[in-house]
Design a protein around this motif. Structure first.
Motif, PDB file in Angstrom:
ATOM      1  N   ARG A  54       0.853  -1.186   0.000  1.00 29.57           N
ATOM      2  CA  ARG A  54       0.000   0.000   0.000  1.00 29.57           C
ATOM      3  C   ARG A  54       0.890   1.238   0.000  1.00 29.57           C
ATOM      4  O   ARG A  54       2.066   1.160   0.347  1.00 29.57           O
ATOM      5  CB  ARG A  54      -0.884   0.042   1.248  1.00 29.57           C
ATOM      6  CG  ARG A  54      -1.821  -1.122   1.441  1.00 29.57           C
ATOM      7  CD  ARG A  54      -2.792  -0.836   2.569  1.00 29.57           C
ATOM      8  NE  ARG A  54      -3.543  -1.999   3.009  1.00 29.57           N
ATOM      9  CZ  ARG A  54      -4.492  -1.972   3.922  1.00 29.57           C
ATOM     10  NH1 ARG A  54      -4.814  -0.826   4.500  1.00 29.57           N
ATOM     11  NH2 ARG A  54      -5.124  -3.073   4.279  1.00 29.57           N
ATOM     12  N   PRO A  55       0.356   2.403  -0.328  1.00 30.05           N
ATOM     13  CA  PRO A  55       1.148   3.633  -0.176  1.00 30.05           C
ATOM     14  C   PRO A  55       1.583   3.810   1.285  1.00 30.05           C
ATOM     15  O   PRO A  55       0.858   3.424   2.214  1.00 30.05           O
ATOM     16  CB  PRO A  55       0.176   4.734  -0.610  1.00 30.05           C
ATOM     17  CG  PRO A  55      -0.818   4.044  -1.486  1.00 30.05           C
ATOM     18  CD  PRO A  55      -0.963   2.658  -0.925  1.00 30.05           C
ATOM     19  N   LEU A  56       2.752   4.396   1.474  1.00 26.72           N
ATOM     20  CA  LEU A  56       3.258   4.592   2.833  1.00 26.72           C
ATOM     21  C   LEU A  56       2.282   5.369   3.699  1.00 26.72           C
ATOM     22  O   LEU A  56       2.163   5.108   4.903  1.00 26.72           O
ATOM     23  CB  LEU A  56       4.608   5.319   2.792  1.00 26.72           C
ATOM     24  CG  LEU A  56       5.846   4.459   2.559  1.00 26.72           C
ATOM     25  CD1 LEU A  56       7.080   5.345   2.462  1.00 26.72           C
ATOM     26  CD2 LEU A  56       6.022   3.425   3.650  1.00 26.72           C
ATOM     27  N   ALA A  57       1.599   6.335   3.112  1.00 33.13           N
ATOM     28  CA  ALA A  57       0.645   7.132   3.889  1.00 33.13           C
ATOM     29  C   ALA A  57      -0.506   6.283   4.418  1.00 33.13           C
ATOM     30  O   ALA A  57      -1.134   6.643   5.417  1.00 33.13           O
ATOM     31  CB  ALA A  57       0.093   8.272   3.031  1.00 33.13           C
ATOM     32  N   ASN A  94       2.819  11.103   8.385  1.00 35.55           N
ATOM     33  CA  ASN A  94       3.105  12.213   7.460  1.00 35.55           C
ATOM     34  C   ASN A  94       4.244  11.861   6.505  1.00 35.55           C
ATOM     35  O   ASN A  94       5.134  12.677   6.243  1.00 35.55           O
ATOM     36  CB  ASN A  94       3.443  13.496   8.236  1.00 35.55           C
ATOM     37  CG  ASN A  94       2.283  13.981   9.067  1.00 35.55           C
ATOM     38  OD1 ASN A  94       1.146  14.029   8.608  1.00 35.55           O
ATOM     39  ND2 ASN A  94       2.566  14.340  10.317  1.00 35.55           N
ATOM     40  N   LEU A  95       4.205  10.653   5.988  1.00 36.54           N
ATOM     41  CA  LEU A  95       5.267  10.188   5.109  1.00 36.54           C
ATOM     42  C   LEU A  95       4.922  10.481   3.658  1.00 36.54           C
ATOM     43  O   LEU A  95       3.806  10.223   3.204  1.00 36.54           O
ATOM     44  CB  LEU A  95       5.472   8.681   5.285  1.00 36.54           C
ATOM     45  CG  LEU A  95       6.041   8.233   6.629  1.00 36.54           C
ATOM     46  CD1 LEU A  95       6.005   6.713   6.733  1.00 36.54           C
ATOM     47  CD2 LEU A  95       7.455   8.744   6.815  1.00 36.54           C
ATOM     48  N   ALA A  96       5.894  11.020   2.929  1.00 33.89           N
ATOM     49  CA  ALA A  96       5.728  11.213   1.495  1.00 33.89           C
ATOM     50  C   ALA A  96       5.826   9.866   0.790  1.00 33.89           C
ATOM     51  O   ALA A  96       6.536   8.964   1.245  1.00 33.89           O
ATOM     52  CB  ALA A  96       6.800  12.164   0.974  1.00 33.89           C
ATOM     53  N   GLU A  97       5.113   9.733  -0.295  1.00 39.07           N
ATOM     54  CA  GLU A  97       5.136   8.462  -1.010  1.00 39.07           C
ATOM     55  C   GLU A  97       6.514   8.243  -1.621  1.00 39.07           C
ATOM     56  O   GLU A  97       7.086   9.105  -2.288  1.00 39.07           O
ATOM     57  CB  GLU A  97       4.068   8.431  -2.103  1.00 39.07           C
ATOM     58  CG  GLU A  97       3.962   7.084  -2.805  1.00 39.07           C
ATOM     59  CD  GLU A  97       3.848   5.928  -1.827  1.00 39.07           C
ATOM     60  OE1 GLU A  97       4.456   4.887  -2.107  1.00 39.07           O
ATOM     61  OE2 GLU A  97       3.178   6.056  -0.768  1.00 39.07           O
ATOM     62  N   ALA A  98       7.062   7.076  -1.342  1.00 37.74           N
ATOM     63  CA  ALA A  98       8.375   6.680  -1.853  1.00 37.74           C
ATOM     64  C   ALA A  98       8.451   5.164  -1.745  1.00 37.74           C
ATOM     65  O   ALA A  98       7.716   4.553  -0.963  1.00 37.74           O
ATOM     66  CB  ALA A  98       9.493   7.327  -1.030  1.00 37.74           C
ATOM     67  N   PRO A  99       9.314   4.545  -2.528  1.00 35.22           N
ATOM     68  CA  PRO A  99       9.464   3.093  -2.393  1.00 35.22           C
ATOM     69  C   PRO A  99       9.940   2.737  -0.981  1.00 35.22           C
ATOM     70  O   PRO A  99      10.825   3.408  -0.426  1.00 35.22           O
ATOM     71  CB  PRO A  99      10.533   2.754  -3.439  1.00 35.22           C
ATOM     72  CG  PRO A  99      10.530   3.900  -4.395  1.00 35.22           C
ATOM     73  CD  PRO A  99      10.176   5.104  -3.590  1.00 35.22           C
ATOM     74  N   TRP A 100       9.335   1.719  -0.411  1.00 31.63           N
ATOM     75  CA  TRP A 100       9.742   1.232   0.906  1.00 31.63           C
ATOM     76  C   TRP A 100      10.435  -0.108   0.711  1.00 31.63           C
ATOM     77  O   TRP A 100       9.800  -1.123   0.470  1.00 31.63           O
ATOM     78  CB  TRP A 100       8.534   1.092   1.835  1.00 31.63           C
ATOM     79  CG  TRP A 100       8.900   0.760   3.256  1.00 31.63           C
ATOM     80  CD1 TRP A 100      10.045   1.098   3.908  1.00 31.63           C
ATOM     81  CD2 TRP A 100       8.104   0.025   4.198  1.00 31.63           C
ATOM     82  NE1 TRP A 100      10.019   0.630   5.199  1.00 31.63           N
ATOM     83  CE2 TRP A 100       8.845  -0.033   5.402  1.00 31.63           C
ATOM     84  CE3 TRP A 100       6.851  -0.573   4.132  1.00 31.63           C
ATOM     85  CZ2 TRP A 100       8.352  -0.678   6.544  1.00 31.63           C
ATOM     86  CZ3 TRP A 100       6.364  -1.219   5.261  1.00 31.63           C
ATOM     87  CH2 TRP A 100       7.110  -1.262   6.446  1.00 31.63           C
TER      88      TRP A 100
END
Length: 246
Positions: A29-32, A39-45
């Motif tokens: 899922r998206p990090l958010a 309050n995390l910006a979307e980025a690969p985890w």
């Protein structure tokens, strides 16, 4: 073996990197969404899947978690199988038969999927240590493919317990009902107590895949406060660097 060992209270602690990669599409899922208050910006985890090998002064070997397992493990639907735990152990000069104790922090497939291979305990001479609450909650593939084949070698504990000289486990529920951490001196092998660094800054940040998000947040805050008071070292499961001094 990309990470170097540390000697803590006379015990050599070696991080073993079982795998590196993102979650698969089945649960990604998206990090958010995964950390909704972070309050995390979307980025690969990108997750690192760490296990820990403990060698005490008498040469006794304990393994904390068993990684994601092979291509047929319960983790295969979402994790970058097969894991490389066997190769990491070989690089450390250890065979599975030499492991005397395996501590499973919990029964999620990326932590216990490598406990069994071809329907048999991979660590044939080991006790597998699990909390009673985790055993009681086991269901589905983890029960059928992992817990049931291990039953003859399981050591079920309740709460805090000494597992081997200098090695203890402590119940830390919330992520799963019987989630536990392992301690050696001032080092804590934290399982999934902390998933993302944002939770170190704010332990109240929930994780969507915690079984009980409120309990997990409360446990995280309590345990991290205790570890910070000790200036302890965390040995994490999924951070890129396994060791972190609080």
């Amino acid at each position: 073996m990309p990470h170097q060992p540390k000697v803590i209270a006379g015990v050599e602690v070696t991080p073993l990197c079982d795998a590196v990669g993102p979650m698969g599409e089945t649960i990604r899922r998206p990090l958010a969404e995964m950390f909704p208050e972070g309050n995390l910006a979307e980025a690969p985890w990108t997750l690192h899947f760490h296990c820990y090998l403990l060698r005490d002064p008498a040469g006794r070997l304990t393994l904390v978690d068993t990684g994601i397992g092979g291509v047929d493990s319960p983790a295969s639907s979402w994790a970058p199988v097969p894991g490389s735990l066997a190769g990491e152990l070989a690089a450390a000069g250890v065979t599975p038969a030499e492991i005397g104790t395996v501590i499973l922090t919990h029964l999620h497939s990326d932590h216990a999927g490598g406990a069994v291979a071809d329907g048999r305990p991979l660590f044939e001479n080991a006790r597998y240590v699990l909390q009673q609450a985790e055993f009681d909650a086991a269901r589905g593939p983890m029960l059928d493919q992992v817990v049931t084949p291990l039953k003859g070698q399981l050591q079920v504990v309740e709460g805090d317990a000494e597992i081997a000289p200098g090695v203890r486990v402590h119940l830390a529920p919330g992520h799963t009902p019987g989630h536990q951490i392992a301690r050696v001196g001032d080092l804590a092998m934290t399982g999934d107590l902390v998933l993302h660094p944002v939770q170190l800054d704010d332990p109240a940040v929930r994780y969507v895949y915690d079984d009980d998000q409120d309990l997990a947040a409360a446990t995280r805050a309590e345990v991290l406060a205790e570890l910070r008071a000790e200036h302890a070292i965390l040995a994490t499961a999924h951070f890129s660097e396994p060791f972190l001094r609080l």
